[in-house]
Design a protein around this motif. Structure first.
Motif, short mmCIF file in Angstrom:
data_model
loop_
_atom_site.label_atom_id
_atom_site.label_comp_id
_atom_site.label_asym_id
_atom_site.label_seq_id
_atom_site.Cartn_x
_atom_site.Cartn_y
_atom_site.Cartn_z
N GLU A 221 43.58 46.40 48.69
CA GLU A 221 44.94 46.17 48.19
C GLU A 221 44.94 44.97 47.22
O GLU A 221 45.58 45.04 46.18
CB GLU A 221 45.88 45.93 49.37
CG GLU A 221 47.28 45.46 49.01
CD GLU A 221 48.17 46.52 48.38
OE1 GLU A 221 47.79 47.71 48.41
OE2 GLU A 221 49.23 46.16 47.83
N GLY A 222 44.21 43.95 47.56
CA GLY A 222 44.11 42.79 46.67
C GLY A 222 43.47 43.16 45.35
O GLY A 222 43.96 42.81 44.27
N TRP A 223 42.36 43.90 45.41
CA TRP A 223 41.72 44.36 44.17
C TRP A 223 42.68 45.17 43.32
O TRP A 223 42.79 44.97 42.12
CB TRP A 223 40.52 45.25 44.51
CG TRP A 223 39.28 44.54 44.94
CD1 TRP A 223 38.98 43.22 44.76
CD2 TRP A 223 38.16 45.12 45.63
NE1 TRP A 223 37.73 42.96 45.29
CE2 TRP A 223 37.21 44.10 45.83
CE3 TRP A 223 37.87 46.40 46.11
CZ2 TRP A 223 36.00 44.32 46.48
CZ3 TRP A 223 36.65 46.62 46.74
CH2 TRP A 223 35.73 45.60 46.93
N LEU A 224 43.36 46.10 43.98
CA LEU A 224 44.26 47.00 43.23
C LEU A 224 45.40 46.22 42.59
O LEU A 224 45.73 46.43 41.42
CB LEU A 224 44.80 48.09 44.17
CG LEU A 224 45.86 49.02 43.61
CD1 LEU A 224 45.36 49.71 42.32
CD2 LEU A 224 46.26 50.07 44.63
N GLU A 225 46.00 45.29 43.33
CA GLU A 225 47.10 44.51 42.76
C GLU A 225 46.62 43.74 41.52
O GLU A 225 47.28 43.74 40.49
CB GLU A 225 47.69 43.54 43.80
CG GLU A 225 48.51 44.24 44.85
CD GLU A 225 49.15 43.29 45.87
OE1 GLU A 225 49.23 42.08 45.59
OE2 GLU A 225 49.56 43.77 46.94
N GLY A 226 45.45 43.11 41.63
CA GLY A 226 44.91 42.38 40.49
C GLY A 226 44.64 43.31 39.32
O GLY A 226 44.90 42.97 38.16
N TYR A 227 44.14 44.48 39.63
CA TYR A 227 43.80 45.45 38.58
C TYR A 227 45.06 45.91 37.84
O TYR A 227 45.09 46.00 36.62
CB TYR A 227 43.09 46.63 39.25
CG TYR A 227 42.26 47.49 38.32
CD1 TYR A 227 41.13 46.96 37.68
CD2 TYR A 227 42.56 48.83 38.12
CE1 TYR A 227 40.36 47.75 36.84
CE2 TYR A 227 41.79 49.63 37.29
CZ TYR A 227 40.69 49.08 36.65
OH TYR A 227 39.93 49.87 35.82
N LEU A 228 46.12 46.16 38.60
CA LEU A 228 47.37 46.61 37.98
C LEU A 228 48.03 45.49 37.18
O LEU A 228 48.54 45.71 36.09
CB LEU A 228 48.35 47.10 39.06
CG LEU A 228 47.90 48.28 39.91
CD1 LEU A 228 48.93 48.56 41.01
CD2 LEU A 228 47.68 49.52 39.06
N LEU A 229 48.00 44.30 37.74
CA LEU A 229 48.70 43.18 37.10
C LEU A 229 48.00 42.74 35.82
O LEU A 229 48.57 42.01 35.01
CB LEU A 229 48.85 42.01 38.07
CG LEU A 229 49.79 42.28 39.25
CD1 LEU A 229 49.84 41.07 40.18
CD2 LEU A 229 51.19 42.62 38.79
#
Lengths: 542, 542
Positions: A221-229
């Motif tokens: 989830e942390g990776w994905l949030e960073g990737y989207l942001l």
């Protein structure tokens, strides 16, 4: 010294990048890292009333309390603030002096204006294949069974193929289990550690892989949030019971998106797309610990401007919903759909219309056209829909003159008043679907009270009767589990008889019969460990 | 070899224990650990159809699928199972041979019969001081303000003093912030790592400390669960917004307790007691990220046999509730109570009666005795209660003939029908409190729809109007935050006017006046960064 260290690090980063790009050999470099240790509360009072403050935990509290009453503390505060020499920093009108103003970088070099910190500026829409190409052809509604997720896996595979620089798929080591493994045809799991000869056979590992797998929901989830942001796109699939591991992260991301939407200079980022699969109703060998559809109860607490919930009942609806979600921005899209074999209901054309409307009457499953219905049977979710349809058939077989309207909900927020959520149905539309006064039996995927929470303001709420998971279960067959939670065809049909005024007394004999059939199913499941083939392979008969 | 390693480890453990017990010097020993590496799927087929299985990820799947159709696979399955030589292990009737049966240990030496694995067998009730000794004396209801948690801290301190071997207090480095720091008078924070001279001044660290602090909610939750399941007692306090970090662990513990209750040989363990404090309504400097009262929405999804929720509105109610929770078994008790200064309502005698009933009419705040009320004003939670009382006063001042019944809810499950939860009120009791037809304004601590979820089956649900936190907030004063979420005195009074038939038209002038007062409060807060002293120090005037 700081400048020297920074320079050294930047040169080292450039060297690593150059080496990787010129040789193409993937390695895990030791990236340089600067550790700057500064005392907490640096420059503040070292001690207050004999207690250490600077560089100590007290600096995390208010270092000087009570300055209004305590002149000694007030003096310390003044000395502290004066130690910055404001007279050298500001002119007589309190403006920053020009020399210092000039020190700030310009344009994108300002930290807060860096486009990577406002990733929507860098975002490019995904190149999307036509989701209709992955459609499942049907002979008719409710005749064929298929696994819901594999065609989505093929769709994701081809999205990946066309977006090899800004799209990643995330899952807690479950993309195969969740039947999305077509993705590996174009990109493997990211893996830069040691590997063995045998990994070449089915391990699906590669240092160039763009599929992020790790049995750690919160890391993903942390990776994905960073990737989207930072302006990219992603898709996360996970087991329903374990999505609660990221509850707190979901809450904070939803708050962040809601606030970002209110800030005009923030550019839109891709939505966070979460497929919740391996759901409560098919935990045949995992049992009670894996039965938890409660994430949705959390989702509905967050701002309606960012939250979306979809429960596509079959392959074609799932494709249509996923296409919509992957193109959307600034939302958290939660899609609930099981991976196992389930009855298929809608051809692609019908699925698209159904998903765009978000809720609709299934004409082929209804016999009230031109009449006032005696009953509205509604469902949301793949397995609850099958049982609701089977209940409809039981009722029509036993009471041939009964008029039943069948409604399916894909977009759960349709149930909320339009004043409360942008997807909400107007009261007029809701009333025309659910009537003002007829009994409604609603078979729901999750905890039943969520439907009441969404619909309690509706006119016909008093006649709304919801079934769903109510924390009863073990290692059960699918029908056994449904019976324990009263979401099975027999319970639903009995509920309907109880609530249709003309059947409350006259229906008693049929109720007995249905209850007997239910007992037979339970006994068979207990004895054989599986459901009777005729129930398991049930088809829509009309 | 295994036996040798085991013996070696046990001797080492005994040596460490002996040294610690004989010298009394606390050290962090390197406990011996045995790492047994065995291939996954050991003894199963090494390969199937040319693919590696034993010692590989495939052994986590079904190693041999389709044995009914594939005779070669069936043969492999048979060879595998025969490799255990069942003919040497079982007699001709399929019973384990006596020599092997004898190998199993007896009594408590059987792993599953070890009392530490059925901790209720070892559990001793806490020695409890009388919670009434910590009572706050009041001059009258709603006159004095006090911080709610410090007397609880003193109560916990004295419980600790009398139970220094089976009681621990847990918190994510927040026992001081949550104002429970009296506990350190008898036991410090567990700390066996390096410490510095300055730690002696206020650090509250000790290798003998029994207070478990670490900024890691899930580590603490894991410690606490283990502590309880081995027969001890504990108390966990945490910030409301961050309790979601343990959502998933809460879910699984609730499932575990529900199942354990159904197993007759499992002895009762102490309840898991969770104080949720630093709540949504007083995040004056933390803001939106710290506003999340949604844990309760999760709690109500779990089995009613184990879940309990309490919202004590003041010091004396908190003490009474905590006493009850610490004596209870097999539950998860969630207590929601803010740590800041709040108005105090009930003397100890009244608090005890109120908490035992769980819900009651506050006579001193009602003026409908002997009449049918025009309005029921209800509240749950400390801050919502203050605003609901202030709204009651606004209404009585502006409409002197209005009859208002004031109800406070401590035990949230009282709202659920008695058929759904053991604490639920009967419909008869509910109807007599909330009437069959009068408007009810309910000011709630959490998300407002939770009250609807609990009470949707009640007769007067159609007249139930709930206010609560609806995800609106920032760095606000308490009254500003309440106004944004419409839980403030003015919004509540206006809601009441809208819903009392005789005031719907006649009350328009008062509505204007209240709206003006609300705007004045907002403007004052915006300008000064604090609430007007007269609102902040509001007291019950009668």
């Amino acid at each position: 010294q700081m400048a020297g260290v920074l320079e050294e690090c930047i040169l080292e980063i450039k060297r690593i990048q150059h080496e990787a790009r010129s040789t193409g050999i993937p390695v895990r470099p030791h990236w340089p890292m600067i550790v700057l240790r500064s005392p907490k509360g640096w420059t503040g009072p070292k001690e207050v009333d004999g207690h250490k403050v600077e560089g100590f935990w007290r600096a995390h509290q208010v270092p000087l309390t009570n300055v209004k009453q305590n002149p000694a503390h007030l003096k310390m505060l003044e000395d502290w603030l004066r130690s910055y020499k404001p007279e050298e920093l500001f002119d007589e009108k309190g403006r920053l002096i020009p020399e210092l103003k000039l020190l700030a970088p310009k344009g994108h070099r300002r930290m807060s204006a860096n486009p990577s910190a406002n990733g929507g500026l860098l975002r490019k829409a995904l190149r999307m294949p036509d989701f209709k190409d992955y459609a499942l052809a049907l002979e008719g509604p409710g005749k064929v069974s298929a696994e819901n997720t594999p065609p989505l896996g093929q769709f994701l595979r081809d999205i990946m193929r066309s977006n090899m620089h800004n799209f990643r798929v995330f899952g807690p080591d479950e993309n195969s289990s969740n039947k999305l493994d077509s993705i590996y045809e174009v990109s493997k799991k990211t893996w830069m550690a040691e590997s063995f000869v045998e990994d070449a056979d089915g391990g699906e590992l590669s240092p160039f892989g763009r599929v992020m797998e790790m049995l750690s929901e919160h890391t993903l989830e942390g990776w994905l949030e960073g990737y989207l942001l930072t302006g990219r796109h992603g898709f996360f699939s996970t087991y329903e019971a374990f999505v609660h591991v990221i509850d707190s992260m979901f809450n904070q991301h939803a708050k962040w998106l809601a606030m970002a939407k209110a800030v005009p200079w923030r550019a839109s980022v891709s939505s966070l797309n979460l497929l919740i699969t391996s759901t409560v109703w098919r935990q045949d060998h995992n049992g009670f610990t894996h039965q938890d559809p409660g994430f949705l109860d959390l989702v509905v607490n967050k701002s309606p401007s960012v939250t979306r919930i979809y429960l596509p009942p079959d392959v074609n609806c799932l494709l249509s919903v996923a296409d919509h979600c992957l193109k959307s921005t600034d939302n958290i899209n939660v899609i609930v759909c099981d991976k196992q074999k389930h009855l298929q209901y809608l051809d692609m054309d019908s699925a698209i219309k159904h998903c765009i409307k978000g809720i609709s009457i299934w004409e082929w499953a209804s016999n009230d056209a031109g009449f006032e219905p005696d009953l509205v049977m509604a469902s949301a979710g793949d397995i609850p829909t099958k049982e609701a349809l089977a209940a409809t058939v039981l009722l029509r077989e036993n009471f041939p003159t009964l008029k039943i309207r069948f409604i399916n909900v894909v977009d759960l927020y349709k149930l909320v008043p339009s004043s409360e959520h942008p997807h909400g149905l107007s009261d007029r539309d809701f009333d025309s679907l659910f009537t003002l006064d007829k009994p409604v039996i609603f078979n729901f995927h999750g905890y039943p009270w969520l439907i009441h929470r969404l619909a309690y303001r509706r006119n016909n709420h008093k006649n709304l009767h919801v079934r769903g998971y109510k924390e009863k279960g073990s290692i059960n067959t699918p029908l056994e589990l449904a019976i324990q939670n009263e979401t099975d065809r027999f319970s639903l049909a009995i509920d309907a008889i109880d609530r249709i005024p003309s059947l409350q007394v006259a229906g008693a004999h049929v109720k007995e019969k249905l209850r007997n059939q239910q007992i037979e199913c339970q006994n068979y499941a207990y004895e054989h460990g599986i459901d009777r083939p005729e129930d398991d392979h049930w088809e829509w008969p009309y």
